[in-house]
Design a protein around this motif. Structure first.
Motif, mmCIF file in Angstrom:
data_model
loop_
_atom_site.group_PDB
_atom_site.id
_atom_site.type_symbol
_atom_site.label_atom_id
_atom_site.label_comp_id
_atom_site.label_asym_id
_atom_site.label_seq_id
_atom_site.Cartn_x
_atom_site.Cartn_y
_atom_site.Cartn_z
ATOM 1 N N LYS A 134 36.321 23.325 76.315
ATOM 2 C CA LYS A 134 34.967 22.836 76.003
ATOM 3 C C LYS A 134 34.960 21.352 75.658
ATOM 4 O O LYS A 134 33.909 20.816 75.289
ATOM 5 C CB LYS A 134 34.401 23.619 74.809
ATOM 6 C CG LYS A 134 34.202 25.096 75.063
ATOM 7 C CD LYS A 134 32.788 25.355 75.496
ATOM 8 C CE LYS A 134 32.599 26.824 75.826
ATOM 9 N NZ LYS A 134 31.428 27.025 76.690
ATOM 10 N N LYS A 135 36.124 20.746 75.641
ATOM 11 C CA LYS A 135 36.263 19.333 75.253
ATOM 12 C C LYS A 135 35.775 19.081 73.830
ATOM 13 O O LYS A 135 35.201 18.036 73.521
ATOM 14 C CB LYS A 135 35.534 18.420 76.242
ATOM 15 C CG LYS A 135 36.068 18.530 77.669
ATOM 16 C CD LYS A 135 35.583 17.354 78.513
ATOM 17 C CE LYS A 135 36.217 17.344 79.895
ATOM 18 N NZ LYS A 135 35.865 18.543 80.712
ATOM 19 N N ILE A 136 36.000 20.060 72.960
ATOM 20 C CA ILE A 136 35.744 19.839 71.533
ATOM 21 C C ILE A 136 37.059 19.371 70.939
ATOM 22 O O ILE A 136 38.073 20.056 71.024
ATOM 23 C CB ILE A 136 35.264 21.140 70.839
ATOM 24 C CG1 ILE A 136 33.904 21.551 71.407
ATOM 25 C CG2 ILE A 136 35.203 20.955 69.326
ATOM 26 C CD1 ILE A 136 33.376 22.877 70.887
ATOM 27 N N GLN A 137 37.020 18.150 70.366
ATOM 28 C CA GLN A 137 38.248 17.580 69.847
ATOM 29 C C GLN A 137 38.557 18.161 68.461
ATOM 30 O O GLN A 137 37.668 18.306 67.637
ATOM 31 C CB GLN A 137 38.082 16.060 69.758
ATOM 32 C CG GLN A 137 39.361 15.373 69.400
ATOM 33 C CD GLN A 137 39.224 13.865 69.296
ATOM 34 O OE1 GLN A 137 40.223 13.187 69.389
ATOM 35 N NE2 GLN A 137 38.033 13.336 69.080
ATOM 36 N N VAL A 138 39.820 18.496 68.229
ATOM 37 C CA VAL A 138 40.219 18.957 66.900
ATOM 38 C C VAL A 138 41.306 18.036 66.379
ATOM 39 O O VAL A 138 42.322 17.829 67.036
ATOM 40 C CB VAL A 138 40.775 20.400 66.930
ATOM 41 C CG1 VAL A 138 41.109 20.868 65.514
ATOM 42 C CG2 VAL A 138 39.781 21.352 67.560
ATOM 43 N N LEU A 139 41.069 17.451 65.208
ATOM 44 C CA LEU A 139 42.116 16.670 64.557
ATOM 45 C C LEU A 139 42.666 17.537 63.428
ATOM 46 O O LEU A 139 41.911 18.041 62.601
ATOM 47 C CB LEU A 139 41.563 15.359 64.015
ATOM 48 C CG LEU A 139 40.969 14.404 65.064
ATOM 49 C CD1 LEU A 139 40.440 13.147 64.412
ATOM 50 C CD2 LEU A 139 42.004 14.063 66.135
ATOM 51 N N ARG A 140 43.982 17.724 63.415
ATOM 52 C CA ARG A 140 44.605 18.624 62.445
ATOM 53 C C ARG A 140 45.274 17.858 61.311
ATOM 54 O O ARG A 140 45.576 16.688 61.457
ATOM 55 C CB ARG A 140 45.622 19.521 63.169
ATOM 56 C CG ARG A 140 44.905 20.471 64.138
ATOM 57 C CD ARG A 140 45.835 21.109 65.151
ATOM 58 N NE ARG A 140 45.037 21.702 66.234
ATOM 59 C CZ ARG A 140 44.629 22.974 66.254
ATOM 60 N NH1 ARG A 140 44.983 23.802 65.311
ATOM 61 N NH2 ARG A 140 43.881 23.419 67.246
ATOM 62 N N ASN A 141 45.503 18.547 60.198
ATOM 63 C CA ASN A 141 46.143 17.949 59.005
ATOM 64 C C ASN A 141 45.405 16.703 58.527
ATOM 65 O O ASN A 141 46.002 15.700 58.174
ATOM 66 C CB ASN A 141 47.604 17.606 59.301
ATOM 67 C CG ASN A 141 48.369 18.810 59.805
ATOM 68 O OD1 ASN A 141 48.396 19.841 59.126
ATOM 69 N ND2 ASN A 141 48.940 18.725 60.994
ATOM 70 N N VAL A 142 44.101 16.807 58.502
ATOM 71 C CA VAL A 142 43.265 15.664 58.148
ATOM 72 C C VAL A 142 42.916 15.687 56.663
ATOM 73 O O VAL A 142 42.619 16.732 56.097
ATOM 74 C CB VAL A 142 41.951 15.707 58.964
ATOM 75 C CG1 VAL A 142 40.939 14.722 58.402
ATOM 76 C CG2 VAL A 142 42.221 15.426 60.430
#
Ligand code: FAD
Length: 464
Positions: A226-234
């Motif tokens: 879906k091109k939803i960006q996820v940034l982890r450990n934020v």
């Protein structure tokens, strides 16, 4: 002192917890007074569950349309009017509010539109506009819910920065929406606004969303698709908003990053709304984490005072508030109910929907419980195939020795409806044979449950 009005059961807060408690107590013959300072239905109906699901439902229709080309439907994209959807959202809220109001009346519950707080262990003061009343009660229930916490120091302004209670106030489709905090709502709103046309970035505090590993993997794949960006450990540091510009500052593993966006939705954990209730002076005690301390009947340390919903420890979910509301009312009416949080389902109105109850595979490993794991992909289910909804699976966990069902985890079309049979299985201590014996409607997604059960012993028909 003042002349007190004598009441039987007084409930402070008309959210899902409070109104369920009120109705059940009335059904059991109690005279009930319900104090609500804003709108009946509380956070759930006015700000939370209902408005957010209006968005996910609309997103699901849009996606369904987009996915129906092969059926000969929708060669051109449907038009979508966000303001019309928001009017519909308002209408649904009003309809449901009226429904609750009618039930309150039908059950002869006295409704006071004011702010209540404790004066002593058997008296409540109520401020109703300019006027003040003192109520003497036999039993009281605290159902004042929760508030968004302000721990981050970022001030929601209702224009570019929103907290969890402000979803209905997002007045335009964000160009770039950043979502931060409580995972299920982040996933839901991320998915919804992506469908409405927003660029979406989800900020995750940890490495994962916290579901069963198979669900986690699917979420990752689908968000990517879906091109939803996820940034982890934020770690979110700050957000500055000026004119049309929003700058969000964060740390990812010690590295400082700034993101440009148009909107920020802050879904940080909510805190119990108990500050102004005056409970400390009457002996109602709190847990170490600041929730009202209750026993299995939802009774506080003051035997005539009960507490339910988001003011008590455990997941801040309407599903908990509703059950506890009925437990408290039944206890007050002299029955012997018990609130048992073991099998609270976890659901996400994601696409496809996610629903989970009981032990996960990882949980079994951590607790050293010997288990069998069965998993059936919906791509092998006939009905899922004809719907073109092949994403997802049903996963079941059973005890290796006695074959009791310990956990059911699903992702797929209809999962949130289907999970009820999983919850029943756990609650009734069902064994594999109990679940495999009945008929499963054909063709249906339900057959996925049967085949997941069969796969525990490598007996699924539609698996190689
Ligand atoms: P609340 O709903 O918070 O109601 C408390 C009521 O008490 C309010 O109406 C308030 O005005 C009133 N009140 C407070 N103090 C006083 C006072 N002193 N005098 C008089 N009245 C007072 N849960 C789910 O199960 N499923 C979901 O899908 C889901 N989605 C959510 C989505 C969002 C965006 C949010 C924010 C929450 C969601 N929740 C969901 C959680 C759910 O909304 C809450 O758990 C639930 O509303 C808690 O119910 P409650 O009765 O404890 O309190």
């Amino acid at each position: 002192g003042e002349l007190a009005h004598e009441k039987d059961v007084v409930i402070i807060g008309g959210g899902p917890g409070g109104y369920h408690a009120a109705i059940r107590a009335a059904q059991l013959g109690k005279k009930v007074t319900l104090i609500e300072k804003k709108e009946l239905g509380g956070v759930c109906l006015n700000e939370g569950c209902i408005p957010s699901k209006v968005f996910t439902a609309a997103a699901s229709r849009l996606n369904l349309f987009k996915d129906s080309h092969e059926m000969g439907i929708g060669d051109s994209l449907p038009n979508f009017d966000y303001q019309k959807l928001r009017s519909y959202q308002k209408k649904v809220i009003a309809q449901l509010q009226n429904g609750v109001k009618a039930l309150i009346q039908a059950n002869k519950i006295e409704l006071l539109n004011g702010t209540g707080y404790f004066l002593s262990e058997n008296r409540i003061g109520v401020e109703i506009e300019e006027h003040y009343e003192v109520l003497q009660f036999n039993q009281a229930i605290i159902a004042t819910g929760s508030l968004p916490s302000k721990s981050l120091g970022i001030q929601p302004n209702g224009k570019t920065i929103f907290h969890s209670g402000m979803i209905p106030q997002i007045s335009e489709i964000p160009k770039h929406l950043i979502v931060y905090g409580v995972n299920e709502i982040a996933l839901e709103m991320g998915m919804a606004f992506q469908a409405f046309g927003s660029e979406v970035t989800i900020l995750l505090e940890k490495e994962e969303f916290g579901y069963d590993s198979s669900i986690e993997k699917e979420i990752k794949r689908i968000l990517k698709k879906k091109k939803i960006q996820v940034l982890r450990n934020v770690q979110l540091i700050n957000a500055h908003s000026s004119n049309e510009e929003l700058l969000v500052e964060l740390n990812i593993q010690e590295e400082k990053i700034s993101l440009n966006a148009t909107h920020l939705l802050l879904l940080i954990p909510r805190i119990p709304n108990i500050k102004e209730l005056g409970i400390e002076k009457i002996g109602v005690t709190l847990t170490d984490t600041g929730y009202i301390h209750v026993n299995k009947q939802c009774q506080t340390m003051v035997p005539t005072i009960y507490a339910i919903g988001d003011v008590t420890e455990g997941p801040a979910l309407a599903v908990k508030a509703i059950t506890q509301g009925k437990v408290a009312a039944e206890a007050i009416a002299g029955k012997h109910p018990e609130y048992d949080a073991n099998y609270i389902p976890k659901i996400v109105h994601f696409q496809p929907p996610i629903a989970s109850v009981g032990l996960t595979e990882e949980g079994a490993r951590v607790e050293g419980i010997p288990v069998k794991v069965g998993k059936f992909p919906l791509a092998s289910n006939g009905f899922a195939t004809l719907l073109g909804k092949k994403d997802g699976f049903v996963k079941v966990i059973s005890h290796l020795e006695n074959e009791t069902i310990l956990g059911v985890h699903m992702m797929g079309e209809g999962a949130i409806e289907m999970i009820s049979s999983g919850i029943l299985s756990l609650e009734m201590v069902a064994r594999e044979e109990d679940i495999k014996f009945p008929f499963y409607p054909h063709p249906s997604m339900n057959e996925g449950i049967l085949e997941a059960m069969d796969s525990l012993n490598s007996e699924a028909i539609h698996l190689p």
